[in-house]
Design an enzyme around this catalytic site. Structure first.
Site, PDB file in Angstrom:
ATOM      1  CG  ASP A  73      -0.134  -0.355   2.605  1.00  7.26           C
ATOM      2  OD1 ASP A  73       0.948   0.141   2.588  1.00  7.26           O
ATOM      3  OD2 ASP A  73      -0.778  -1.123   3.281  1.00  7.26           O
ATOM      4  CG  ASP A  75       1.328   4.297   4.499  1.00 13.89           C
ATOM      5  OD1 ASP A  75       0.166   4.202   4.284  1.00 13.89           O
ATOM      6  OD2 ASP A  75       1.967   3.556   5.022  1.00 13.89           O
ATOM      7  CG  ASP A 147       9.568   1.226  12.139  1.00 17.47           C
ATOM      8  OD1 ASP A 147       9.945   1.654  11.112  1.00 17.47           O
ATOM      9  OD2 ASP A 147       8.776   0.382  12.183  1.00 17.47           O
TER      10      ASP A 147
END
Ligand code: ATP
Ligand code: MG
Length: 450
Positions: A73, A75, A147
């Site tokens: 997907d 973002d 992260d």
């Protein structure tokens, strides 16, 4: 050494941006072509930029494109606030209370748009866990609160550049997952990052940088405090990653199975070979990699089958009939899971059906096989049964019989039923091969129940 000390003393709170300039990488070096973005991702970034905001494709999609993988997907990160984003698009919805993000719908696609986040005022609890993290920040701050370095790359389709604040491109070339900032503190802030490290390493074929890997075992216990629903979501991502088996083994090796999922700990430390689990997960892994659908219920059924099967054998040894023994075994295993994390009903129903139907493959007389193959869940139960055959848990002849029965016409089916009857008469006490010697249960059945 001195520099290290000064850095330590001045260490910025998590999320606060270092004041260094990002590297801006041109098309000739990153190789991502605009056309590789989905239509919606391209239009969302372009429209935001035309409205005067900055907007980038960010995170896993940029990482995957640079690795030549197809992103799951897309973002988008922007300096527009959620309300401003909503005003730019016709079909946009603000969701989430703690982390407010905007879902922009375009055609069949939904793009997740997040406003750059700043971490400097993120509030943490006594263990360092982030409790609120909704302050807006700069692009540099947004990069800092992601992260891993390879997950903090921004792609600007207008300029066709990749913006890299944390040497993510270098780490990507070295196939290394490196945590941004102090790994200990980042795990304390959000323990799920440990699971993400394992999942992403398996998915991408990366190693986990030693400084990033090392604190994991000591922080595994923090996962126990995470909401069960979030852990279950992560488990699901792990199982559906196309590398489920590798992920599970790695979770065990890093000491995360018992921290996150006591249930997995039981699955992995069985002392038993993992042949069934391996076979079950690898067959779904290859389906996923081939772009086919898999049923989560089936995956979960495979994951926990060893526990069910052992108890099934025990209850039968204690005198219960197969069907009753099986439903008792399932109830036992489900009761144990409830304490660990709740499997959502939409999955547990299928899982239980697949298990329960395993007792019906022995009944081959009369109308029973006809009724059985009409069951909506027959196909999944049969696939499961075939896996059991492959590990020697049930007779391969019996698996073959059901394979033939499905394909046969009416006359052939009647013949198969007759052959099965003859077979049973010839060897009435033919026992299935069990790999787990049944232990006798102390609470045997009531007379009349068996
Ligand atoms: P996948 O291939 O599974 O989609 P992903 O890295 O894109 O991997 P997402 O869950 O889609 O994972 O998250 C998108 C991005 O959000 C990540 O790349 C990362 O930058 C950031 N992110 C997600 N989860 C965390 C987290 N727990 N802590 C910090 N940053 C995170
Ligand atoms: Mg993603």
């Amino acid at each position: 050494m001195i520099r290290k000390l000064i850095r330590k003393v001045l260490e910025l709170p998590s999320g606060m941006a270092k004041r260094h300039k990002p590297r801006v990488i041109p098309l000739s070096q990153h190789g991502i072509r605009r056309e590789q973005l989905s239509k919606a991702a391209f239009r969302v970034t372009t429209q935001l930029q035309e409205a005067g905001f900055s907007a980038f494709v960010v995170g896993g999609a940029v990482r995957d494109l640079m690795l030549g993988l197809t992103p799951k997907d897309f973002d988008v990160a922007t300096n527009a606030t959620p309300e401003q984003v909503q005003r730019v698009f016709r079909r946009a919805r603000i969701i989430g209370r703690r982390f407010r993000i905007v879902h922009v719908m375009m055609g069949q696609e939904t793009i997740e748009v997040t406003t750059f986040r700043g971490g400097s005022v993120a509030s943490t609890n006594e263990t360092g866990r982030i409790m609120a993290d909704n302050s807006f920040g700069s692009q540099a701050e947004d990069a800092q609160r992601r992260d891993f370095t390879v997950n903090a790359l921004f792609y600007d389709p207008a300029q066709q550049t990749v913006i890299d604040y944390h040497h993510g491109v270098k780490d990507l070339q070295h196939k290394k997952l490196v945590m941004i900032g102090s790994p200990e503190r980042r795990y304390q802030e959000d323990p799920v990052r440990m699971l993400r490290a394992v999942r992403l390493a398996a998915k991408l074929g990366f190693s986990i940088d030693e400084a990033t890997r090392q604190p994991i075992a000591a922080h595994a216990h923090l996962l126990k405090k995470e909401p069960p629903a979030r852990l279950f979501d992560e488990l699901l991502k792990l199982l559906m990653s196309g590398h489920a088996y590798d992920c599970l083994i790695k979770l065990g090796e890093e000491g995360l199975a018992c921290g996150a999922f006591p249930l997995l700990d039981a699955v992995l430390s069985d002392g038993d070979d993992h042949q069934f689990l391996k076979l079950g997960l690898e067959s779904t892994d290859s389906r996923i990699r081939a772009g086919k659908t898999v049923s989560v219920g089936f995956l979960l059924a495979a994951l926990l089958w060893r526990q069910v099967e052992q108890r099934w054998a025990q209850h039968q040894a204690a005198g219960y009939k197969p069907t009753l023994a099986l439903s008792q075994a399932i109830a036992d295993v489900e009761a144990e899971q409830d304490e660990d994390f709740a499997i959502p009903r939409r999955f547990s129903i299928t899982m239980r059906e697949i298990w329960m139907l395993q007792a019906r493959f022995d009944s081959r007389s009369g109308q029973r096989p006809y009724r059985f193959i009409e069951q909506p869940r027959f196909r999944a139960a049969y696939d499961f049964f075939a896996l059991r055959g492959e590990v020697g848990e049930v007779e391969l002849d019996l698996v073959q019989w059901w394979t033939d029965f499905q394909r046969a016409d009416f006359i052939e089916r009647e013949k198969l039923i007759a052959t099965a009857k003859l077979g049973e008469q010839a060897s009435p006490v033919k026992k299935r091969r069990r790999r787990h010697p049944a232990r006798k249960l102390s609470n045997g059945p009531q007379t009349g129940n068996a």
